[in-house]
Design a protein around this motif. Structure first.
Motif: not given
Length: 122
Positions: A12-17, A120-121
């Motif tokens: 589900x994760x769409x963004x890595x910070x 999730x972005x």
């Protein structure tokens, strides 16, 4: 292979910070779902506490955190929120790292803690 719970958040994760955390709060998103956080405290010989806030403008040391992750000294960990299902921060997600557990505490660790936070972005 990842467990089913960990895999849910990974898919589900769409963004890595990627952040270097200390006692200065950083905003991760305006209304994200946070799935996991890889926290690297290998540069410190003391335990640290990474605090996540669901707030518009939290104050470290005063605002109660919504999630606190203890990271042992000289250790790198992976923390899954709600078993990989994620934790919603509808008001905004802010994160910081200090040397004191609970709400109080404003002292930065000796060295910043590297973090890769998967959301999730939003």
């Amino acid at each position: 292979m990842a467990s089913g719970l960990a895999q849910k958040g990974t898919l589900a994760a769409r963004n890595n910070s990627t952040q270097q955390l200390d006692a200065t709060l950083v905003q991760i998103g305006t209304a994200p779902i946070v799935y996991s956080a890889e926290l690297d405290n290998t540069g410190n010989s003391s335990e640290v506490f990474v605090k996540f806030f669901n707030a518009a403008s939290p104050t470290l040391g005063t605002t109660a955190p919504d999630e606190i992750v203890a990271v042992p000294a000289l250790t790198k960990i992976m923390h899954h929120f709600n078993g990989g299902d994620g934790l919603s921060f509808p008001t905004g997600c802010w994160v910081g790292c200090v040397t004191t557990a609970g709400t109080p505490g404003t002292a930065s660790p000796t060295n910043s803690v590297a973090a890769e936070i998967r959301t999730d972005g939003n």
